[in-house]
Scaffold this active site. Structure first.
Site, PDB file in Angstrom:
ATOM      1  CD  GLU A  63      -1.458  -6.071   5.505  1.00 16.63           C
ATOM      2  OE1 GLU A  63      -1.463  -4.860   5.781  1.00 16.63           O
ATOM      3  OE2 GLU A  63      -1.135  -6.513   4.384  1.00 16.63           O
ATOM      4  CG  HIS A 112      -3.710  -3.437   3.278  1.00  9.57           C
ATOM      5  ND1 HIS A 112      -2.661  -3.029   4.067  1.00  9.57           N
ATOM      6  CD2 HIS A 112      -4.302  -2.302   2.817  1.00  9.57           C
ATOM      7  CE1 HIS A 112      -2.619  -1.702   4.106  1.00  9.57           C
ATOM      8  NE2 HIS A 112      -3.603  -1.241   3.358  1.00  9.57           N
ATOM      9  CB  CYS A 147      -0.973  -0.026   1.166  1.00 16.19           C
ATOM     10  SG  CYS A 147      -2.350   1.135   0.974  1.00 16.19           S
TER      11      CYS A 147
END
Length: 508
Positions: free
Chosen positions: A168, A166, A79
């Site tokens: 994660e 993202h 990001c």
């Protein structure tokens, strides 16, 4: 040698999730703020640049020299990290016409390493206000979505990659696969970091650090302090002494119960009844931060008093874990301090003892896994977390012995019923909160004006995020009825249905 991934934190709310996902992939990772980058060491095998709430063009974050990483180590920008890579190399990053937040699907994938086993249409999670409009020369787009042309890119001739989304977060369905591809296929890490590996490395480091020095540790009967103590016992044996302090703010009968639990663990435990000392110091204090700091100060003073009764004590060990550090101090990134934690926020400036924190970089579930590998009884490993300041931060406002008594009784009923009705194991943390209000009630034919308690029960994995527990209404009704009937001074019980974020688990 400990292979590790350096995560450079630009302040994203998701930075800790990157670390968690890597730990789940058996890779050790460390988070360091962009404002205080460490010197590179031979153990660092890859670097990840986190997201950020800021823009690359607003100048609020410092410029960092990526030349020490690029081309030398595998590098992944996420990001803001992706935008920074583009911006700092002559690319164009502009404010998005429409803020891109939420689910998107990959419509183009053109890389067999980072996107190995990731199919077209895979859902990813966007959260950014800027867009990479133009990439620098030598940068190549390797993934796009319907609205984001540069959803991912790589730099030719380097193991440098970047994602606008993202990976994660769980909303990115193949995010963990992408991270696995980066650390395995691209960085070539061995993925051997597990509880046994942690125990072996940590006990070795503790022996080197502590030598023949003697250590005392504060025990609470909880998971963190117990695992830290057993880990230290593995490293230094009889040089460890456990101190369990009754601060007058424990759960009902907890002092005796905890001492009994430690009887056969070889931790040389000394019990100290200091309840009156804590309560007198806290008299008239309502501010939660002040309460925490008073408890931290008195806690250390009691420890120092006890240590003077023992010969040669040099160190105070604490069961501080990673979420404590993250929530207490902004050194892990330019994020705001939420609250001081007992283990890290209440220490006086001058101490007679040095601090050792063997679990400082572990998440709660990792602590439990380490404890299981150490053979600690499930009775201890399965206990709910309990705050270091105890009931002091569950009594909103000033603290009195009567309020402590009332809350202990209400909390005891709640926890006992959770256990008897088989809900305890499905709850991450539970307890009662004494509210600084009184309400009108009726008992028999008499009007009452008494106290209110709130029940709090949450589900979580590591305490970083949490949701309220959807306990059956019949169960809540049973607990409320018992508390009102059995605890003198309470005539109303409510239930907290807030999640974290935006709320915290504890009220103070």
């Amino acid at each position: 040698m400990e292979e590790k991934v350096l995560i450079i934190d630009f302040g994203s709310q998701y930075t800790q999730l990157i670390a968690r996902r890597l730990r789940e992939l058996n890779v050790y990772s460390e988070i360091h703020p962009c404002t205080h980058l460490p010197e590179l060491d031979p153990d660092t095998k890859a670097v990840i640049l986190s997201g950020s709430p800021y823009s690359v063009s607003d100048g609020l974050l410092p410029a960092i020299d990526l030349s020490k990483y690029r081309g030398k180590l595998p590098l992944l920008g996420v990001c803001y990290g992706a935008q920074y890579l583009a911006h700092s190399n002559g690319g164009t990053v502009i404010p998005s016409k429409i803020r891109e937040y939420g689910r998107a699907k990959l419509e183009k994938v053109a890389d067999e390493d980072l996107f190995h086993a990731v199919e077209l249409g895979s859902q990813v999670w966007m959260s950014h206000g800027d867009t990479i409009q133009k990439l620098p020369e030598g940068f190549e787009v390797i993934a796009s979505t319907e609205s984001v042309e540069v959803a991912a890119f790589r730099i030719s001739g380097e193991k440098t990659y970047a994602l606008q989304f993202h990976p994660e977060v769980t909303h990115s369905i193949d995010g963990k696969t992408i991270l696995h591809n980066f650390i395995s296929r691209i960085a070539g890490l061995s993925q051997n970091w597990n509880p046994a590996h942690f125990i072996e490395n940590t006990t070795r480091e503790l022996r080197e650090k502590l030598g023949n020095d003697k250590v005392i540790i504060g025990l609470s009967g909880g998971v963190d302090s117990s695992v830290a103590a057993v880990l230290l016992k593995e490293a230094i044996g009889e040089n460890l002494t456990g101190i369990f302090i009754d601060n007058g703010l424990l759960r009902k009968d907890e002092f005796q119960q905890v001492l009994k639990a430690y009887e056969n663990m070889g931790l040389n435990v000394i019990g100290v009844d200091a309840g009156q000392r804590f309560l007198s110091e806290l008299a008239g204090v309502s501010d939660p931060e002040q309460k925490r700091k008073i408890i931290g100060r008195v806690f250390i003073e009691v420890f120092e008093d006890e240590s003077k009764k023992l010969d040669g004590i040099k160190w105070l060990a604490q069961g501080t874990i990673y979420p404590d550090v993250i929530e207490s101090v902004s050194v892990k990134g330019p994020s705001a301090t939420i609250k001081s934690h007992h283990n890290v926020g209440g220490l006086p400036e001058k101490m007679d003892l040095k601090i050792v924190e063997p679990l400082r970089m572990l998440f709660k579930d990792e602590v439990r896994n380490v404890g299981a590998a150490l053979g600690i009884d499930q009775v201890i490993l399965g206990r709910h977390p309990f705050p270091g300041p105890g009931l002091a931060i569950r009594i909103l406002g000033d603290i009195t012995a009567e309020k402590v008594r009332i809350l202990q009784e209400a909390d005891h009923i709640f926890i006992s019923e959770l256990k008897s009705k088989n809900h305890y194991a499905n709850v991450w943390q539970a307890g009662a909160i004494f509210l600084p209000v009184q309400s009108v009630g009726v008992m028999g034919d008499e009007r009452t004006y008494e106290h209110v308690v709130c029940l709090r029960a949450v589900t979580s994995v590591d305490g970083m995020t949490a949701d309220f527990c959807h306990l059956p209404h019949d169960f809540l009704g049973l607990v409320a009825n018992r508390i009102i009937n059995e605890v003198k001074g309470i005539n109303r019980v409510v239930y907290d249905i807030s999640s974290k974020p935006p709320a915290t688990i504890e009220w103070e």
